[in-house]
Design a protein around this motif. Structure first.
Motif, PDB file in Angstrom:
ATOM      1  N   VAL A 184       0.870  -1.182   0.000  1.00  0.00           N
ATOM      2  CA  VAL A 184       0.000   0.000   0.000  1.00  0.00           C
ATOM      3  C   VAL A 184       0.904   1.229   0.000  1.00  0.00           C
ATOM      4  N   GLY A 185       0.870   1.989  -1.105  1.00  0.00           N
ATOM      5  CA  GLY A 185       1.727   3.163  -1.258  1.00  0.00           C
ATOM      6  C   GLY A 185       2.696   2.967  -2.412  1.00  0.00           C
ATOM      7  N   GLY A 186       2.725   3.927  -3.320  1.00  0.00           N
ATOM      8  CA  GLY A 186       3.596   3.827  -4.504  1.00  0.00           C
ATOM      9  C   GLY A 186       4.700   4.857  -4.484  1.00  0.00           C
ATOM     10  N   GLY A 187       5.236   5.164  -3.303  1.00  0.00           N
ATOM     11  CA  GLY A 187       6.392   6.055  -3.179  1.00  0.00           C
ATOM     12  C   GLY A 187       7.673   5.240  -3.237  1.00  0.00           C
ATOM     13  N   PRO A 188       8.803   5.860  -2.861  1.00  0.00           N
ATOM     14  CA  PRO A 188      10.070   5.130  -2.940  1.00  0.00           C
ATOM     15  C   PRO A 188      10.090   3.848  -2.114  1.00  0.00           C
ATOM     16  N   ILE A 189       9.520   3.892  -0.907  1.00  0.00           N
ATOM     17  CA  ILE A 189       9.556   2.675  -0.090  1.00  0.00           C
ATOM     18  C   ILE A 189       8.732   1.575  -0.764  1.00  0.00           C
ATOM     19  N   GLY A 190       7.519   1.919  -1.182  1.00  0.00           N
ATOM     20  CA  GLY A 190       6.653   0.927  -1.819  1.00  0.00           C
ATOM     21  C   GLY A 190       7.289   0.339  -3.069  1.00  0.00           C
ATOM     22  N   LEU A 191       7.841   1.192  -3.929  1.00  0.00           N
ATOM     23  CA  LEU A 191       8.359   0.693  -5.208  1.00  0.00           C
ATOM     24  C   LEU A 191       9.674  -0.067  -5.041  1.00  0.00           C
ATOM     25  N   GLU A 192      10.498   0.363  -4.078  1.00  0.00           N
ATOM     26  CA  GLU A 192      11.752  -0.383  -3.875  1.00  0.00           C
ATOM     27  C   GLU A 192      11.451  -1.793  -3.348  1.00  0.00           C
ATOM     28  N   PHE A 193      10.543  -1.892  -2.372  1.00  0.00           N
ATOM     29  CA  PHE A 193      10.219  -3.232  -1.855  1.00  0.00           C
ATOM     30  C   PHE A 193       9.463  -4.052  -2.905  1.00  0.00           C
ATOM     31  N   LEU A 207      -0.918  -0.943  -4.390  1.00  0.00           N
ATOM     32  CA  LEU A 207      -2.151  -0.146  -4.353  1.00  0.00           C
ATOM     33  C   LEU A 207      -1.760   1.265  -3.960  1.00  0.00           C
ATOM     34  N   ASP A 208      -1.794   2.177  -4.909  1.00  0.00           N
ATOM     35  CA  ASP A 208      -1.385   3.550  -4.612  1.00  0.00           C
ATOM     36  C   ASP A 208      -2.612   4.456  -4.631  1.00  0.00           C
ATOM     37  N   GLY A 209      -2.764   5.244  -3.580  1.00  0.00           N
ATOM     38  CA  GLY A 209      -3.935   6.106  -3.447  1.00  0.00           C
ATOM     39  C   GLY A 209      -3.976   7.230  -4.469  1.00  0.00           C
ATOM     40  N   SER A 210      -2.821   7.583  -4.974  1.00  0.00           N
ATOM     41  CA  SER A 210      -2.755   8.707  -5.896  1.00  0.00           C
ATOM     42  C   SER A 210      -3.228   8.291  -7.296  1.00  0.00           C
ATOM     43  N   GLU A 211      -3.996   9.192  -7.959  1.00  0.00           N
ATOM     44  CA  GLU A 211      -4.506   8.878  -9.303  1.00  0.00           C
ATOM     45  C   GLU A 211      -3.357   8.811 -10.295  1.00  0.00           C
ATOM     46  N   ALA A 269       3.268   1.447   3.201  1.00  0.00           N
ATOM     47  CA  ALA A 269       4.333   2.406   2.864  1.00  0.00           C
ATOM     48  C   ALA A 269       3.693   3.690   2.360  1.00  0.00           C
ATOM     49  N   VAL A 270       2.973   4.360   3.252  1.00  0.00           N
ATOM     50  CA  VAL A 270       2.209   5.548   2.849  1.00  0.00           C
ATOM     51  C   VAL A 270       2.815   6.833   3.420  1.00  0.00           C
ATOM     52  N   GLY A 271       4.109   6.820   3.646  1.00  0.00           N
ATOM     53  CA  GLY A 271       4.794   8.013   4.107  1.00  0.00           C
ATOM     54  C   GLY A 271       5.313   7.866   5.533  1.00  0.00           C
ATOM     55  N   ARG A 272       6.161   8.805   5.920  1.00  0.00           N
ATOM     56  CA  ARG A 272       6.715   8.831   7.276  1.00  0.00           C
ATOM     57  C   ARG A 272       6.509  10.228   7.849  1.00  0.00           C
ATOM     58  N   PRO A 317      13.138  17.374   3.196  1.00  0.00           N
ATOM     59  CA  PRO A 317      13.140  16.135   2.423  1.00  0.00           C
ATOM     60  C   PRO A 317      13.766  14.999   3.231  1.00  0.00           C
ATOM     61  N   GLN A 318      13.137  13.820   3.186  1.00  0.00           N
ATOM     62  CA  GLN A 318      13.566  12.718   4.068  1.00  0.00           C
ATOM     63  C   GLN A 318      14.633  11.868   3.379  1.00  0.00           C
ATOM     64  N   PHE A 319      15.847  12.377   3.432  1.00  0.00           N
ATOM     65  CA  PHE A 319      16.975  11.646   2.859  1.00  0.00           C
ATOM     66  C   PHE A 319      18.165  11.741   3.808  1.00  0.00           C
ATOM     67  N   THR A 320      18.974  10.704   3.818  1.00  0.00           N
ATOM     68  CA  THR A 320      20.162  10.696   4.674  1.00  0.00           C
ATOM     69  C   THR A 320      21.105  11.842   4.315  1.00  0.00           C
ATOM     70  N   ASN A 349      17.481  13.122  -6.067  1.00  0.00           N
ATOM     71  CA  ASN A 349      16.951  11.911  -5.415  1.00  0.00           C
ATOM     72  C   ASN A 349      17.050  10.722  -6.354  1.00  0.00           C
ATOM     73  N   THR A 350      17.160   9.548  -5.761  1.00  0.00           N
ATOM     74  CA  THR A 350      17.167   8.304  -6.534  1.00  0.00           C
ATOM     75  C   THR A 350      16.247   7.297  -5.868  1.00  0.00           C
ATOM     76  N   THR A 351      15.372   6.696  -6.649  1.00  0.00           N
ATOM     77  CA  THR A 351      14.592   5.556  -6.166  1.00  0.00           C
ATOM     78  C   THR A 351      15.235   4.306  -6.763  1.00  0.00           C
TER      79      THR A 351
HETATM   80  N1  LIG Z   1      15.826   5.856  -2.313  1.00  0.00           N
HETATM   81  C1  LIG Z   1      15.519   6.767  -1.414  1.00  0.00           C
HETATM   82  O1  LIG Z   1      16.091   7.845  -1.336  1.00  0.00           O
HETATM   83  C2  LIG Z   1      14.435   6.462  -0.419  1.00  0.00           C
HETATM   84  C3  LIG Z   1      13.961   5.173  -0.271  1.00  0.00           C
HETATM   85  C4  LIG Z   1      12.948   4.943   0.648  1.00  0.00           C
HETATM   86  C5  LIG Z   1      12.452   5.976   1.398  1.00  0.00           C
HETATM   87  N2  LIG Z   1      12.939   7.220   1.234  1.00  0.00           N
HETATM   88  C6  LIG Z   1      12.379   8.350   2.002  1.00  0.00           C
HETATM   89  O2  LIG Z   1      11.348   7.891   2.866  1.00  0.00           O
HETATM   90  C7  LIG Z   1      10.190   8.706   2.696  1.00  0.00           C
HETATM   91  C8  LIG Z   1       8.935   7.903   2.945  1.00  0.00           C
HETATM   92  O3  LIG Z   1       8.722   7.019   1.854  1.00  0.00           O
HETATM   93  P1  LIG Z   1       7.283   6.486   1.464  1.00  0.00           P
HETATM   94  O4  LIG Z   1       7.399   5.785   0.166  1.00  0.00           O
HETATM   95  O5  LIG Z   1       6.701   5.774   2.628  1.00  0.00           O
HETATM   96  O6  LIG Z   1       6.431   7.816   1.377  1.00  0.00           O
HETATM   97  P2  LIG Z   1       5.997   8.830   0.227  1.00  0.00           P
HETATM   98  O7  LIG Z   1       5.241   9.872   0.925  1.00  0.00           O
HETATM   99  O8  LIG Z   1       7.128   9.233  -0.594  1.00  0.00           O
HETATM  100  O9  LIG Z   1       4.994   7.988  -0.700  1.00  0.00           O
HETATM  101  C9  LIG Z   1       3.798   7.499  -0.179  1.00  0.00           C
HETATM  102  C10 LIG Z   1       2.891   7.001  -1.282  1.00  0.00           C
HETATM  103  O10 LIG Z   1       1.756   6.427  -0.666  1.00  0.00           O
HETATM  104  C11 LIG Z   1       0.580   6.911  -1.286  1.00  0.00           C
HETATM  105  N3  LIG Z   1      -0.474   6.917  -0.250  1.00  0.00           N
HETATM  106  C12 LIG Z   1      -0.625   7.776   0.791  1.00  0.00           C
HETATM  107  N4  LIG Z   1      -1.678   7.399   1.549  1.00  0.00           N
HETATM  108  C13 LIG Z   1      -2.208   6.293   0.971  1.00  0.00           C
HETATM  109  C14 LIG Z   1      -3.292   5.425   1.288  1.00  0.00           C
HETATM  110  N5  LIG Z   1      -4.057   5.625   2.371  1.00  0.00           N
HETATM  111  N6  LIG Z   1      -3.548   4.384   0.472  1.00  0.00           N
HETATM  112  C15 LIG Z   1      -2.781   4.156  -0.619  1.00  0.00           C
HETATM  113  N7  LIG Z   1      -1.731   4.930  -0.960  1.00  0.00           N
HETATM  114  C16 LIG Z   1      -1.448   5.977  -0.175  1.00  0.00           C
HETATM  115  C17 LIG Z   1       0.919   8.284  -1.819  1.00  0.00           C
HETATM  116  O11 LIG Z   1       0.134   8.590  -2.930  1.00  0.00           O
HETATM  117  C18 LIG Z   1       2.405   8.080  -2.224  1.00  0.00           C
HETATM  118  O12 LIG Z   1       2.509   7.610  -3.543  1.00  0.00           O
HETATM  119  C19 LIG Z   1      10.289   9.226   1.275  1.00  0.00           C
HETATM  120  O13 LIG Z   1       9.645  10.464   1.152  1.00  0.00           O
HETATM  121  C20 LIG Z   1      11.753   9.331   1.025  1.00  0.00           C
HETATM  122  O14 LIG Z   1      12.197  10.640   1.273  1.00  0.00           O
HETATM  123  C21 LIG Z   1      13.923   7.479   0.336  1.00  0.00           C
END
Ligand SMILES: NC(=O)c1ccc[n+]([C@@H]2O[C@H](COP(=O)([O-])OP(=O)(O)OC[C@H]3O[C@@H](n4cnc5c(N)ncnc54)[C@H](O)[C@@H]3O)[C@@H](O)[C@H]2O)c1
Ligand SMILES: Cc1cc2nc3c(=O)[nH]c(=O)nc-3n(C[C@H](O)[C@H](O)[C@H](O)COP(=O)(O)OP(=O)(O)OC[C@H]3O[C@@H](n4cnc5c(N)ncnc54)[C@H](O)[C@@H]3O)c2cc1C
Length: 464
Positions: A184-193, A207-211, A269-272, A317-320, A349-351
């Motif tokens: 659940v979540g299509g951000g970097p954490i979701g897509l990397e895993f 399953l990503d909430g964003s259109e 993986a819906v954010g931190r 921005p959440q990066f090391t 940034n890099t995913t």
């Molecule tokens: N390679 C990298 O640099 C790297 C890798 C992993 C994490 N990170 C950092 O960790 C942070 C957190 O990562 P993340 O992927 O958890 O968060 P994110 O905020 O980047 O992405 C979250 C995704 O979840 C979706 N979402 C939100 N609520 C939802 C819901 N209820 N149902 C379905 N989808 C939902 C959003 O549309 C978004 O696509 C990132 O912002 C990034 O800065 C970086």
């Protein structure tokens, strides 16, 4: 500890990147420094123990396993099973992170930092109580750096506390090889895993909430990434609204607006969000933003003089590497001339999907608006990696896919933005960042002499 042992020049709350770097630097400079960390398992911070390093180790091994499987199918070498490969990767990860955790503690000790185990909580502007460790004590310092990081967001979805709903730390220790994973979540954490588990043979649905899939990226790039992830066997449901989880011994049912999905585990993986719970910010009078981050100025100082916030907890921005830069900003503010600030930072940034997806600066629409707003012209230079004959490295590695895209202000010969979705893009994007930061013209990057075969030849191909 005597009373004077409780008074420090510098107090760091959390063993994060910025905090540990400042702590060690100031201890070596002769300051009395204490660093408080809630868990010995986290010595060295998130990146080393549960973030960047373990995930990239697992991703590397997943990639190798996937390549071996492809090779075996072509009659070259032999393929090990998916479950054994995951388990071996987890062992390698454990060995590496336990070494790094110990090295971080030793480096702090050797530098003369007093590392105190326990939860830190402000009881006043310059006073911090430490509980939960071997000793309960209160410490004070002239300068305090809050570097407590972030924690996963947990939306109020029915069944979210079920045993099969995992966060990014728990999923790295999944007890068995999952046949089916819902992310659940299509951000970097979701897509990397998603990439990692797909390469270990798991059937993955995101399953990503964003259109808009990968909404921060240009559409041409996002569509290419989506197609490649789908080729890897990942199903992506954009605009999916998850309404509930129902776990039992056999798995978990994910209910969403498009129907139901069966999985063995769910990765959430819906954010931190900034880790401020229990920090006692009110007692110190430290202000927070609407989104719960510690409010800071461009020197990263909070509204309380002498108290600074670095890394994820300040809402940046959440990066090391941003946390690392935060240490330079604070060092400049407290022990230097204050000239280094957060303003105007150019942050790439890099995913780490396959190939890695990297970006810096503006996207196409924003770059066009920016150039045209100054009466200039935007040149969009975009090429499929496979169509760049003078850059054979991706083909040699058997990973010819990808896109390179540069957004150039024609009149200024300046790079306004760049997206690289190709082998080695995590390195290339840093060179582009140097060019942008130092105002090196795009054509200078294009006319330099690069080794062959190397990925840097992409600059010769697109910027000359
Ligand atoms: N390679 C990298 O640099 C790297 C890798 C992993 C994490 N990170 C950092 O960790 C942070 C957190 O990562 P993340 O992927 O958890 O968060 P994110 O905020 O980047 O992405 C979250 C995704 O979840 C979706 N979402 C939100 N609520 C939802 C819901 N209820 N149902 C379905 N989808 C939902 C959003 O549309 C978004 O696509 C990132 O912002 C990034 O800065 C970086
Ligand atoms: C799965 C995952 C993968 C990631 N991959 C990447 C990547 O590839 N590249 C990248 O740049 N970034 C990545 N990130 C993001 C990166 O890990 C964070 O941005 C970075 O680690 C934040 O560092 P920090 O300095 O803010 O603090 P952290 O490293 O988070 O450290 C904070 C520390 O404070 C401690 N703490 C918290 N509260 C208290 C308290 N009250 N008292 C005492 N101690 C406390 C915590 O235990 C922790 O050790 C990833 C994150 C995750 C979760």
């Amino acid at each position: 500890m005597s009373d004077s042992d409780h008074e420090f020049d510098v107090l760091v709350l959390g063993f994060g990147k910025a905090g540990k770097t400042i702590a060690m630097g100031r201890a070596k400079a002769g300051d009395r420094v204490a660093l408080i960390e809630k868990s010995p398992d986290m010595y060295g911070g998130t990146c080393i123990n549960v973030g960047c390093v373990p995930t990239k180790t697992l991703l590397t091994d997943a990639h190798l396993h996937s390549s071996a499987r492809t090779a075996a199918a072509a009659g070259v070498g032999s393929e090990g099973g998916d479950a054994d490969a995951l388990s071996a990767a987890q062992d390698r990860r454990d060995t590496l992170i336990s070494k790094l955790n110990a090295v971080n503690k030793k480096l702090a000790d050797d530098a003369g930092v007093t590392v105190i185990d326990g939860d830190a909580e402000f009881t006043g502007p310059k006073t911090v109580r430490i509980t939960g460790g071997p000793d309960e004590l209160t410490v004070t310092a002239r300068t305090i750096i809050v570097n407590t990081g972030s924690v996963p967001v947990r939306p109020p979805i029915a069944g979210i506390d079920g045993p099969r709903i995992l966060d990014s730390t728990q999923v790295q220790h999944v007890p068995e090889h999952p046949a089916r994973l819902a992310v659940v979540g299509g951000g970097p954490i979701g897509l990397e895993f998603a990439t990692m588990f797909a390469q270990f043979g798991t059937s993955v649905t995101v399953l990503d909430g964003s259109e808009r899939f990968l909404g921060r990226f240009d559409r041409d790039v996002a569509e290419q990434v989506r197609a490649d992830l789908e080729k890897l066997g990942i199903t992506i449901l954009s605009g999916a609204k998850v309404s509930g989880f129902s776990s039992d011994d056999g798995g978990v049912t994910v209910s969403h607006d498009g129907g139901e999905l069966q999985a063995d585990y769910v990765l959430l993986a819906v954010g931190r969000r900034p880790a401020t719970d229990g920090l006692g910010l009110e007692a110190a009078g430290i202000a927070t933003t609407e989104r719960g981050a510690i409010e800071v100025d461009e020197h990263l100082q909070t509204n309380v003089e002498g108290v600074y916030a670095a890394g994820d907890v300040n809402g940046g921005p959440q990066f090391t590497y941003v946390s690392y830069d935060d240490h330079r900003v604070i060092t400049s503010a407290v022990w230097g001339d204050g000239s280094r600030t957060t303003s105007g930072r150019i942050i790439p940034n890099t995913t780490f999907i396959s190939p890695p997806l990297s970006q810096v600066g503006l996207g196409e629409d924003a770059a066009r608006e920016d150039a045209e707003g100054r009466g200039h012209t935007l040149d969009v230079r975009v090429k499929n990696i496979a169509d760049i004959p003078i850059m054979p490295r991706p083909k040699i590695l058997g990973e010819p896919e990808g896109i390179a895209k540069f957004l150039i202000d024609v009149e200024d010969d300046r790079i306004l933005g760049c997206t690289l979705y190709c082998v080695d893009s995590q390195e290339l994007i840093n060179l582009v960042t140097v060019a942008m930061t130092q105002s090196i013209p795009a054509s200078a990057l294009g006319s330099a002499i690069y080794t062959h075969p190397s990925s840097s030849e992409v600059f010769n191909a697109l910027l000359a």
